[in-house]
Design an enzyme around this catalytic site. Structure first.
Site, PDB file in Angstrom:
ATOM      1  N   LYS A 177      49.726  22.013  39.973  1.00  0.00           N
ATOM      2  CA  LYS A 177      50.787  21.783  40.396  1.00  0.00           C
ATOM      3  C   LYS A 177      51.188  20.031  39.757  1.00  0.00           C
ATOM      4  CE  LYS A 177      52.737  22.089  44.191  1.00  0.00           C
ATOM      5  NZ  LYS A 177      52.784  22.579  45.948  1.00  0.00           N
ATOM      6  N   ARG A 200      50.360  16.821  48.425  1.00  0.00           N
ATOM      7  CA  ARG A 200      50.560  18.369  48.293  1.00  0.00           C
ATOM      8  C   ARG A 200      49.390  18.380  47.009  1.00  0.00           C
ATOM      9  NH1 ARG A 200      56.362  20.293  48.298  1.00  0.00           N
ATOM     10  NH2 ARG A 200      57.858  18.719  47.973  1.00  0.00           N
ATOM     11  N   GLY A 217      51.682  28.598  49.776  1.00  0.00           N
ATOM     12  CA  GLY A 217      50.987  28.760  51.402  1.00  0.00           C
ATOM     13  C   GLY A 217      49.907  28.328  51.316  1.00  0.00           C
ATOM     14  N   MET A 238      47.668  26.332  51.425  1.00  0.00           N
ATOM     15  CA  MET A 238      47.212  25.280  51.700  1.00  0.00           C
ATOM     16  C   MET A 238      48.053  24.623  51.928  1.00  0.00           C
ATOM     17  SD  MET A 238      44.488  25.115  48.392  1.00  0.00           S
ATOM     18  CE  MET A 238      45.369  24.761  47.490  1.00  0.00           C
ATOM     19  N   ARG A 241      56.020  25.651  37.528  1.00  0.00           N
ATOM     20  CA  ARG A 241      55.120  26.670  37.570  1.00  0.00           C
ATOM     21  C   ARG A 241      55.228  27.981  36.739  1.00  0.00           C
ATOM     22  NH1 ARG A 241      53.398  26.705  43.648  1.00  0.00           N
ATOM     23  NH2 ARG A 241      55.261  27.933  44.114  1.00  0.00           N
ATOM     24  N   HIS A 251      58.138  31.840  52.943  1.00  0.00           N
ATOM     25  CA  HIS A 251      55.929  32.311  52.392  1.00  0.00           C
ATOM     26  C   HIS A 251      56.058  34.428  52.386  1.00  0.00           C
ATOM     27  CE1 HIS A 251      52.867  33.157  54.134  1.00  0.00           C
ATOM     28  NE2 HIS A 251      52.074  32.173  53.044  1.00  0.00           N
ATOM     29  N   SER A 257      27.935  56.654  27.956  1.00  0.00           N
ATOM     30  CA  SER A 257      29.224  56.912  28.061  1.00  0.00           C
ATOM     31  C   SER A 257      28.039  56.160  29.610  1.00  0.00           C
ATOM     32  CB  SER A 257      30.170  58.401  29.107  1.00  0.00           C
ATOM     33  OG  SER A 257      31.030  57.836  29.849  1.00  0.00           O
ATOM     34  N   GLY A 299      28.133  55.398  32.568  1.00  0.00           N
ATOM     35  CA  GLY A 299      28.657  55.555  34.161  1.00  0.00           C
ATOM     36  C   GLY A 299      28.240  53.979  35.420  1.00  0.00           C
ATOM     37  N   CYS A 303      32.742  55.491  32.203  1.00  0.00           N
ATOM     38  CA  CYS A 303      33.588  56.010  32.590  1.00  0.00           C
ATOM     39  C   CYS A 303      33.549  55.803  34.436  1.00  0.00           C
ATOM     40  CB  CYS A 303      33.425  57.806  32.148  1.00  0.00           C
ATOM     41  SG  CYS A 303      31.212  58.066  32.622  1.00  0.00           S
ATOM     42  N   TYR A 306      35.938  52.837  23.935  1.00  0.00           N
ATOM     43  CA  TYR A 306      37.039  53.087  24.876  1.00  0.00           C
ATOM     44  C   TYR A 306      36.562  52.694  26.320  1.00  0.00           C
ATOM     45  CZ  TYR A 306      33.760  57.213  25.937  1.00  0.00           C
ATOM     46  OH  TYR A 306      33.551  58.340  26.827  1.00  0.00           O
TER      47      TYR A 306
END
Length: 883
Positions: free
Chosen positions: A23, A95, A104, A106, A333, A449, A762, A764, A830, A850
């Site tokens: 802000k 603010r 909403g 804070m 924003r 809100h 791969s 895990g 994976c 990948y």
């Protein structure tokens, strides 16, 4: 040199977002762009000041109060007014403003600087006694609630009593005398300080404290934001949207916030302040009506919105005030928007030459694409619409009614689909949004809100349903003669604003052309492949539809879980000798082959990675307790089955392991019981050859041996796999390759030795995380992880996003050591991390070829992979190996 804690708006810029918050940096940049005549002046207290305040257990950092005083003096000089002046007071808002928008979550205080004397001066100066007392009433109410913690219900109860006594229904109908009475009533339970400087410093502390408030913490947990950021505080000169019928306050989006369409959208309220618009207490007017209300202000606002969007190169969410016909811009924003709107904006912005393809892709929140295909009511279904409201957040949902966030968390956490029904929502309800499948309110508009948070979380929402009356005390929702209670069924469609109590079927919409275009752009730019985890043909077909470049994980054990397979699998495990096991395996082989054929048919020409049986055998065995109970009954009944049951019980007991997840599973099965893997390899080979014979093409097979810790394990099992595959007619290197799943720390550390026997790794990462950290996922996710997040031991569950410093380092070690032996070693992941945008960024940087994830996460993975390449290009694109 003393730390600079405070910056005037003219000193900041959008590059200072981390220091000044979203802000503060936005106001500073808007001041530079639009000029101070359109942006009320003020100053920002930095996020660093908030962090220092938190680290000092609530003590303001040295020098802050003095710097605030000097910044206030500069503001007073520019405004020509003094804070608290009894004749013509300067009023300010206080603010919050974190580096990312937390709508909403804070606290805010408006009209700060008033007391009894300055209120009289404001009334005399403006000639509007009602306006002055409306501002004072609002200040005492907000200060009491935000700074002193007085429950909002106490204020609302007093307002309701005074309205009844005066015979009015709207707040704006209360005259000056009524507002004086209200303020006096509030002062009986609010210890309100008369000194404006004291009001200011107390409010600054309250905003700092709200950073660690329950609702803000809950929001950060859900959105994976760190506590360490802190919030900035913005002190800004007040302008008044409540200064009579020619004044208003509103929220304006540079494009439609629901669809991403080109026309601005939003809400406004005449004779109101900004809190009235976003709180949902009053139902606002659509922004398009502003042209009728004040054409000149509307034209000026439309032009500013175009200017801001061109400057920021993103869709903007702004707050504005019209004071007696004059427009002021209070903040801007990047607009939070649902996935549909994000995709449309990206496509339109490129076509309008506002953004390049890479810039357009970067504006899309990859994680939000999970909600891109929200279910909708089946258009062919017949149902009764009982009410309509504002279509606030797209998608349809149905479930049981709950009236509080606490109920939503309690019941939604147990797996029940719940709809959170409220008159309007507040920041404290954020945990309920996360737990509910949808939100319904009787008040509020598209900028309320409820609407903002629902869109941000991808929850369907209908707001401002005027025919709906919600009584929280009785826990009732009334629509005409219909009365609904806690636990009753309700369904909502946030795309159309429809409400019904009929159980309407929900349907998945098709992927639209814009989304396909965006994904095509991502495929052009990403440097890492995207595959799917799929075990059955229907999942493989769905995966191809969502752009999978093959299957990265086929879990063969899932094929044995079907009701017709489990008895055969159990008989194989329970067999007393090799002959018995082979007999059972012979029955399983054609079933497994048929499963593979369907999968391979769907993935012809693409790589398919098949993991040989991995889970411990106990998962297929009869339950020991149930067996024991059957034996007891058989003894009582003198059943002829008793002998069989007792021998079965002894066999189960002999196979019992203290810690089966670290026992006979994965490659150890292949070493101890090679006949199991032999059967699977035969099924794989026969299925592939059958598909090739029918179609002329088969997938590129990658046979994966799981849970390898020693290179000799892989060497032994690999040799047997190659022998069986050769017997069945498969050619190594042409038809198939052999690799391993890296899921143990030791495997990462000796990856160079393992790579000598593997064509691919791969990772895990689910099991690697369990083994690397020593966490049992099912246990720690219930209690330990939430506490660890609360205590800031971890910022997010390591099963959600990869632990880069620990488990991630093991991955980096394995990549480096594996490729040091074999530079063409294919590397993938994976685990569930393969569909997590944060983790995908890490895998891209680590050099993987990948990622593989569930079919429904594929669009997320494709976008996240492109964003990773845009942010840090590797210069090497991975192409799936196609036979």
């Amino acid at each position: 040199m003393a730390t600079k804690w405070v910056y005037g708006f003219a000193e900041g810029s959008r590059e200072m977002r981390d220091l000044l918050g979203g802000k503060g940096s936005g106001i500073a940049e808007m001041t530079r762009l639009l000029g101070p005549e359109l942006v009320p002046g003020g100053f920002t207290i930095t996020t660093e000041a908030c962090v220092a305040y938190m680290n000092a257990d609530g003590v303001l950092p040295r020098g802050l109060e003095n710097q605030v005083g000097k910044a206030l003096e500069a503001l007073e000089e520019a405004a020509g007014k003094r804070l608290g002046d009894p004749a013509d007071p300067l009023l300010v808002s206080v603010r919050s403003g974190a580096r990312v928008s937390m709508p909403g979550m804070m606290d805010t205080v408006l009209n700060l600087g008033l007391n009894d004397e300055s209120t009289a001066g404001l009334a005399a100066k403006t000639g509007d006694e009602r306006f002055a007392w409306d501002c004072y009433r609002r200040l005492v109410q907000m200060f009491g609630n935000v700074v002193l913690g007085v429950p909002g219900e106490r204020f609302e109860a007093q307002i309701a009593e005074v309205k009844v006594a005066r015979g009015v229904t709207q707040d704006v109908e209360l005259d000056a005398e009524a507002l004086k009475e209200l303020t006096a009533r509030f002062r009986t339970f609010v210890d309100f300080p008369a000194d404006p400087r004291e009001q200011l410093m107390m409010s600054i502390r309250a905003v700092f404290d709200s950073w660690m408030g329950d609702r803000a913490v809950s929001y950060r947990r859900i959105n994976r934001l760190p506590d360490s950021w802190g919030t900035a505080v913005n002190v800004q000169q007040m302008v008044y949207g409540n200064k009579g019928p020619s004044s208003c306050s509103g929220v304006a989006f540079s494009r439609n916030e629901l669809t991403g369409g080109p026309d601005p959208s939003g809400d406004f309220l005449a004779n109101a302040q900004g809190e009235d618009v976003v709180s949902g207490v009053r139902t606002p007017r659509d922004l398009n009506e502003l042209r009728d209300w004040n054409p000149a202000a509307a034209d000026q606002l439309w032009e500013i919105l175009r200017k801001l969007e061109a400057h920021y190169k993103d869709m903007q969410d702004t707050e504005f005030t019209v004071e007696e016909g004059r427009l002021y811009m209070l903040q801007t924003r990047a607009a939070k928007r649902p996935a549909q709107a994000a995709v449309r904006f990206a496509i339109d912005a490129f076509e309008e030459r506002l953004l390049t393809k890479a810039e357009a892709i970067a504006t899309v929140d990859a994680e939000a694409l999970d909600a891109l295909l929200p279910p909708t009511f089946d258009s062919t279904a017949h149902y009764k619409v009982i009410a309509r409201g504002v279509a606030a957040s797209p998608g349809a949902a149905k479930g049981r009614i709950v009236f509080t966030a606490e109920e939503a968390v309690a019941e939604g956490g147990n797996g029940t689909s719940v709809i959170l029904v409220r008159p309007f929502t507040e920041a404290d309800d954020v945990a309920g949004f996360h737990a509910a499948v949808g939100v319904l309110t009787s008040e509020g508009g598209k900028a309320s809100h409820a609407a903002l948070v629902a869109r941000g979380m991808g929850r369907p929402a209908v707001t401002g349903a005027a025919d709906l009356e919600v009584d929280l005390k009785l826990e009732e929702a009334r629509i005409g003669e219909l009365v609904l209670h806690h636990g009753d069924f309700i369904a909502i469609d946030g795309t159309t604003g429809t409400i019904t109590v009929d159980d309407v079927p929900l349907v998945e919409p098709h992927v639209d052309a814009r989304f396909e275009t965006l994904l095509r752009w991502c495929d052009e730019l990403r440097e890492i492949g995207v595959r799917a985890n799929a075990d059955i043909p229907v999942d493989a077909i769905r995966a191809k539809r969502f752009g999978a470049e093959g299957i990265g994980l086929c879990r063969t054990e899932h094929m044995f879980m079907a009701a017709d397979r489990q008895p055969k699998m159990r008989r194989m495990i329970m067999a007393a000798d090799m002959a018995g096991r082979r007999e059972a395996l012979d029955e399983l082989l054609p079933l497994q082959q048929a499963d593979f054929e369907g999968l391979f048919e769907a993935m012809k020409g693409w790589p398919v990675t098949i993991r040989l049986l991995d889970p411990p055998l106990h998962e297929f065995l009869p339950d020991r307790l149930e067996l024991h109970e059957e034996i007891v009954r058989a003894r009582i009944d003198r059943s002829p089955e008793l002998g069989f049951l007792e021998s079965e019980f002894e066999r189960v007991r002999s196979l019992d392991e203290t810690n089966p997840m670290l026992g006979t599973r994965g490659v150890r099965l292949g070493v101890m019981h090679p006949e199991i893997y032999e059967m699977q390899v035969r099924a794989i080979a026969r299925a592939a050859l059958a598909v090739r014979q029918r179609s002329g093409e088969a997938p590129r097979l990658e046979i994966m041996i799981p849970l390898v810790a020693f290179e000799r394990e892989l060497e032994l099992v690999r040799a047997r796999v190659m022998e069986v595959a050769k017997q069945e007619g498969l050619r190594y290197g042409e038809d198939f390759g052999i690799g391993t799943m890296i899921e143990l720390p030791r495997a990462c550390l000796i990856a160079d030795k393992i790579a000598g026997h593997a064509d691919f790794f791969s990772f895990g990462t689910n099991d690697l995380t369990q083994a690397g950290i020593g966490f049992s996922r099912d246990d720690v996710e219930k209690g330990i992880i939430p506490r660890y997040v609360e205590e800031k031991i971890v910022e997010v569950s390591p099963f959600q996003s990869i632990d880069e410093d620990g488990v991630g380092e093991l991955v980096r070690i394995a990549v480096e050591r594996g490729r040091s032996v074999r530079d063409d070693l294919e590397l993938g992941v994976c685990g569930e991390h393969g569909g997590d945008p944060v983790s995908i960024k890490f895998f891209h940087a680590a050099g993987l070829d990948y990622v593989s994830c569930s079919p429904f996460r594929l669009p997320i993975a494709r976008v996240a992979a492109a964003q990773a390449a845009i942010a840090a290009p590797r210069g090497r694109k991975t192409v799936a190996r196609v036979s």
